[in-house]
Design a protein around this motif. Structure first.
Motif, mmCIF file in Angstrom:
data_model
loop_
_atom_site.group_PDB
_atom_site.id
_atom_site.type_symbol
_atom_site.label_atom_id
_atom_site.label_comp_id
_atom_site.label_asym_id
_atom_site.label_seq_id
_atom_site.Cartn_x
_atom_site.Cartn_y
_atom_site.Cartn_z
ATOM 1 N N ILE A 165 45.708 19.698 109.850
ATOM 2 C CA ILE A 165 44.265 19.837 110.007
ATOM 3 C C ILE A 165 43.701 18.773 109.301
ATOM 4 O O ILE A 165 42.699 18.323 109.677
ATOM 5 C CB ILE A 165 43.838 21.056 108.930
ATOM 6 N N ARG A 190 43.725 14.688 111.234
ATOM 7 C CA ARG A 190 42.982 14.367 112.395
ATOM 8 C C ARG A 190 41.694 14.457 111.855
ATOM 9 O O ARG A 190 41.035 15.569 111.351
ATOM 10 C CB ARG A 190 43.186 15.449 113.664
ATOM 11 N N GLY A 232 37.028 18.038 113.211
ATOM 12 C CA GLY A 232 37.353 19.031 113.708
ATOM 13 C C GLY A 232 36.320 20.451 113.618
ATOM 14 O O GLY A 232 35.814 21.103 114.339
ATOM 15 N N GLU A 248 37.557 21.020 117.530
ATOM 16 C CA GLU A 248 38.928 20.646 117.631
ATOM 17 C C GLU A 248 39.147 19.792 118.840
ATOM 18 O O GLU A 248 39.937 18.961 119.015
ATOM 19 C CB GLU A 248 39.926 21.869 117.588
ATOM 20 N N ASP A 249 38.560 20.155 119.899
ATOM 21 C CA ASP A 249 38.663 19.145 121.160
ATOM 22 C C ASP A 249 37.776 17.971 121.169
ATOM 23 O O ASP A 249 37.519 17.401 122.322
ATOM 24 C CB ASP A 249 38.498 20.224 122.340
ATOM 25 N N SER A 250 36.837 17.948 120.106
ATOM 26 C CA SER A 250 36.055 16.429 120.104
ATOM 27 C C SER A 250 36.787 15.245 120.566
ATOM 28 O O SER A 250 37.721 15.069 119.982
ATOM 29 C CB SER A 250 35.142 16.506 118.943
ATOM 30 N N ASN A 276 37.865 13.710 117.005
ATOM 31 C CA ASN A 276 38.727 14.211 116.370
ATOM 32 C C ASN A 276 40.286 13.736 116.686
ATOM 33 O O ASN A 276 41.138 14.290 117.449
ATOM 34 C CB ASN A 276 39.028 15.909 116.518
#
Length: 119
Positions: free
Chosen positions: A5, A8, A14, A19-21, A24
């Motif tokens: 966690i 990243r 995130g 989380e898909d940025s 990130n």
């Protein structure tokens, strides 16, 4: 699990951007660009660029404190590479501040020289 966690986006991107940025990415990715910029700026003898460089280094020291807190208190771990990186950031800050002092002193000397030469 918990280490991934914080590995990243510094554990901040995130939860804030998802989380898909695209932002990130692994912390090392940010580090590569940061150290490249700091190294490039360190070759400049312009006071404004040196000040900007010192602000970047100060920001990295604040981030180092955050990461050190996460490492020791949250993850309850010790990493010699991480601690060495924190030390390098601190030494970089000291050197950047010393460079600013030298550049300011040089600028004052040059101004005094121009004034005395004009008389």
């Amino acid at each position: 699990m918990i280490a991934t966690i914080y590995g990243r986006g510094f554990g901040i991107v995130g939860p804030v951007l998802g989380e898909d940025s695209l932002l990130n990415v692994p912390n090392g990715f940010y580090g590569i660009f940061y150290y490249f910029i700091v190294a490039a700026f360190s070759f400049s003898d312009h006071l404004a660029i040196s000040r900007l460089n010192s602000y970047l280094i100060l920001l990295s020291n604040c981030l180092s404190l955050y990461l050190a807190y996460l490492l020791y208190y949250v993850l309850q771990d010790m990493c010699i590479v991480c601690v060495t990186t924190y030390a390098v950031n601190f030494i970089s800050l000291v050197l950047a501040l010393q460079k600013i002092q030298v550049l300011i002193r040089d600028e004052q000397v040059m101004r005094a020289f121009k004034v005395s030469k004009a008389k």
